[in-house]
Scaffold this motif. Structure first.
Motif, PDB file in Angstrom:
ATOM      1  N   LYS A   1      -0.933  22.295  -4.139  1.00 15.93           N
ATOM      2  CA  LYS A   1      -2.130  22.225  -3.298  1.00 15.93           C
ATOM      3  C   LYS A   1      -3.061  21.202  -3.953  1.00 15.93           C
ATOM      4  O   LYS A   1      -2.997  20.998  -5.159  1.00 15.93           O
ATOM      5  N   TYR A   2      -3.911  20.597  -3.139  1.00 16.71           N
ATOM      6  CA  TYR A   2      -4.763  19.536  -3.671  1.00 16.71           C
ATOM      7  C   TYR A   2      -6.228  19.726  -3.299  1.00 16.71           C
ATOM      8  O   TYR A   2      -6.554  20.283  -2.251  1.00 16.71           O
TER       9      TYR A   2
ATOM     10  N   CYS B   1      -9.429  17.114  -2.770  1.00 22.34           N
ATOM     11  CA  CYS B   1      -9.896  15.726  -2.726  1.00 22.34           C
ATOM     12  C   CYS B   1     -11.420  15.772  -2.738  1.00 22.34           C
ATOM     13  O   CYS B   1     -12.036  16.398  -1.870  1.00 22.34           O
TER      14      CYS B   1
ATOM     15  N   MET C   1      -7.382  10.915   2.898  1.00 21.56           N
ATOM     16  CA  MET C   1      -6.073  11.364   2.414  1.00 21.56           C
ATOM     17  C   MET C   1      -5.025  10.275   2.590  1.00 21.56           C
ATOM     18  O   MET C   1      -4.193  10.059   1.711  1.00 21.56           O
TER      19      MET C   1
ATOM     20  N   THR D   1      -4.713  21.192   1.482  1.00 20.16           N
ATOM     21  CA  THR D   1      -5.727  20.370   0.817  1.00 20.16           C
ATOM     22  C   THR D   1      -7.126  20.803   1.243  1.00 20.16           C
ATOM     23  O   THR D   1      -7.343  21.172   2.392  1.00 20.16           O
TER      24      THR D   1
END
Ligand SMILES: Cc1cc2nc3c(=O)[nH]c(=O)nc-3n(C[C@H](O)[C@H](O)[C@H](O)COP(=O)(O)O)c2cc1C
Ligand code: FES
Lengths: 154, 420
Positions: free
Chosen positions: B72-73, B75, B174, B201
């Motif tokens: 998982k991210y 940003c 992204m 995300t």
């Protein structure tokens, strides 16, 4: 081609992302810092390095305004003319720059010393009017201060 | 008032100084909590995003799937390209560690092991400052593997943009991280389901993340009492244009716009005692307000909504009585035309038409009916595009016509007189 040192810099970034392609923007920055601009040959080289087609690299270079696909002057003078700067006199700053450098917006002087560009808001509206040369910001400008700044550039 | 985002402490950007003032204590505390408790605390604080849409941060975090069967991210959005906005840059320069600490807390709460901090390419100098702060935080074991011996690991990487406003839009951002052109994506799927690299995300603004350590250190209850209840907390207001003291000021939400403009602590009034003709309260895409209608209007989501605008990025642009409103809206429209990514026809074509028509107004060459045509073009962009850049281009035009119609009419009339 990137110098061995710069190639190493790019390769060191691979571990940050799950794909090689994601290093694209950084690789192009490193290339531009090395050469001052990004040639077709360089784009092909970066495409090979990141395992993507040349067309993908070209698409990215042309999309982002900060990548130069042509040679530019030694000093790239970027004058912000967006709203906050305009309200505080960016027009006069631009005139001063054009006069001093002897070029119009978007042009490079014959001696290759200056390229003058109009840029969108640089995130320095509190210091308007402003211009940037390379990574330096010059804020709260007047025509006089601008003239002084430019005449210091050798 | 005490300042929490940009405190007046010399050298606060340095790790030792930040630590001396309680820095990274919130991270230590969080590592003893359950991730869900952290999300609950952020929800309870009523923190709302500072990137423009005022979305509740805790709620956004709760959309992320649990478990760690796939990466998982996070940003973090430091693209900061909306004209009139210059606040995140202050955080990079003067308080990077509080931002980093906030990012770490967010990662822990959502079970994220990689965060990308996207910073606009023009901020090269500031990217270096953030990288230096990150290097110090890595060296002290706050970031990286097995953070403070907790078993929890997270990496934070800066990612430089290269000059494209659209990359501030979360899905374009992204794509830009993935190494592509910054084209916004169609939603759904939403980022929490399928975001960067196809994985869950969350995207949050830099200032939003910088608020998080405060909530952990002092509690959601304390935080929610700063400023206005429905949109609480400290907020960075960027004041630019015709004021004596342009700059970024930290205030609690809910301060009257007239105080921000006139108080000697903040904008210090309009130069030469001129009257305020207009303000754009939250960056160039928010709707313009007339100077005489500012009484009682405050810098918070509800108040600005009631006044017919929005808080946006809290980038307050002030225009005095001599301002040519046509010139201003023409410049704004030029910006959106230049920055349209070109994917959607209404935005790609419409922003160009609007700029062309406004050029005609500027030159005094517009016809009477052009006002309605211009409005029609704006109305046909709004709501008809993949991302909100179309709306961001339409709102200024719509509101300038609505609130300063006489300036458009004057430009038309002048031509008629000239012809006669
Ligand atoms: C055209 C466009 C540009 C945007 N630019 C930014 C930006 O520069 N920085 C930012 O934080 N959010 C920007 N946003 C909003 C983001 O899409 C997103 O909502 C935000 O980063 C979420 O953070 P928050 O919930 O913490 O506010 C932009 C949105 C649009 C439509
Ligand atoms: S308008 Fe020039 S820096 Fe923002």
């Amino acid at each position: 081609m990137l110098t061995p040192e710069n190639l190493q810099k790019v390769e060191a970034l691979f571990k940050r992302y799950p794909t090689k392609k994601a290093v694209m923007l950084s690789a192009l920055w490193i290339a531009q810092e090395q050469e001052g601009w990004i040639s077709e040959e360089m784009m092909r080289y970066i495409g090979d390095l990141l395992e993507v087609p040349y067309a993908t690299v070209l698409g990215v270079v042309t999309f982002y305004t900060m990548y130069n696909d042509k040679k530019i002057g030694k000093y790239h003078i970027e004058v912000c003319t967006n709203v906050s700067c305009m309200l505080r006199g960016s027009g006069k700053i631009l005139d001063t720059v054009e006069k001093h450098c002897g070029v119009k917006l978007g042009e490079t002087s014959d001696d290759g010393k200056f390229t003058v560009s109009e840029v969108e808001c640089m995130g320095a509206c509190g210091g308007a009017p402003m211009l940037a040369i390379g990574e330096e910001y010059y804020e709260n400008l007047t025509p006089e201060k601008t003239e002084q700044l430019l005449s210091r550039l050798k | 008032m005490e300042k929490y985002i940009l405190p007046d402490i010399p050298d606060y950007h340095k790790l030792e100084v930040y630590e001396q003032h309680g820095g990274y204590q919130a991270l230590r505390k969080v590592l003893q909590m359950k991730p869900d408790e952290v999300i609950e605390e952020v929800k309870k604080s009523s923190l709302r995003g500072r990137g423009g849409a005022c979305f509740p941060t805790g709620l956004k975090w709760s959309f992320m799937p649990k478990g760690n069967d796939r990466p998982k991210y996070l940003c973090v959005n430091g693209d900061e390209s909306e004209p009139g906005t210059f606040k995140d840059r202050m955080i990079f320069e003067f308080n990077p560690h509080q931002m980093i600490e906030g990012i770490l807390i967010g990662c822990y709460a959502m079970g994220i092991t990689t965060a990308y901090l996207y910073i606009r390419g023009e901020y090269r100098k500031w990217i270096k400052m953030v990288d230096a702060a990150l290097a110090d935080a890595y060296a002290k074991g706050y970031v990286g593997e097995n953070i403070l011996g907790s078993g929890f690991s997270t990496n934070i990487y800066t990612h430089s943009g290269a000059g494209a406003y659209i990359c501030g839009e979360e899905s374009a951002l992204m794509n830009s991280i993935e190494g592509d052109r910054g084209y916004p994506r169609v939603k759904p799927p939403f980022p929490a389901a399928k975001g960067v690299f196809g994985m869950p995300t969350t995207i949050n603004n830099v200032e939003t993340m910088t608020n998080v350590p405060l909530i952990i250190n002092k509690g959601a209850e304390w935080y929610s009492k700063i400023g206005v209840a429905k949109h609480p907390g400290p907020i960075l207001v960027g004041i630019s244009g015709h004021v004596n003291k342009p700059g970024v000021y930290e205030v609690p939400t809910g301060v009257p716009l007239l105080t921000l403009i006139n108080d000697p602590q903040y904008g210090g009034g309009v130069p030469n005692g001129k009257k305020i003709k207009a303000v754009i309260p939250g960056g160039s895409s928010t709707m313009v307000l007339r100077g005489e209608n500012l009484e009682g209007v405050c810098m918070d989501a509800d108040s600005l909504k009631a006044a017919g605008s929005s808080v946006g990025t809290a980038g307050l642009i002030v225009m005095d009585e001599d301002t040519d409103m046509i010139k201003v809206i023409k410049r704004i429209s030029h910006f959106y035309h230049h920055e349209s990514c070109g994917q959607c026809t209404p935005c790609r074509e419409g922003t160009g038409w609007m700029e062309k028509m406004l050029t005609r107004f500027e030159k005094g060459e517009a016809r009477e009916e052009d006002i309605e045509i211009l409005l029609d073009v704006a109305n046909n962009i709004e709501g008809n595009t993949i991302c909100a850049l179309g709306d961001a281009a339409a709102w200024p035009v719509q509101s300038f016509i609505k609130r300063f119609r006489e300036e458009f009419e004057n430009k038309v009339e002048r031509k008629e007189t000239a012809a006669a």
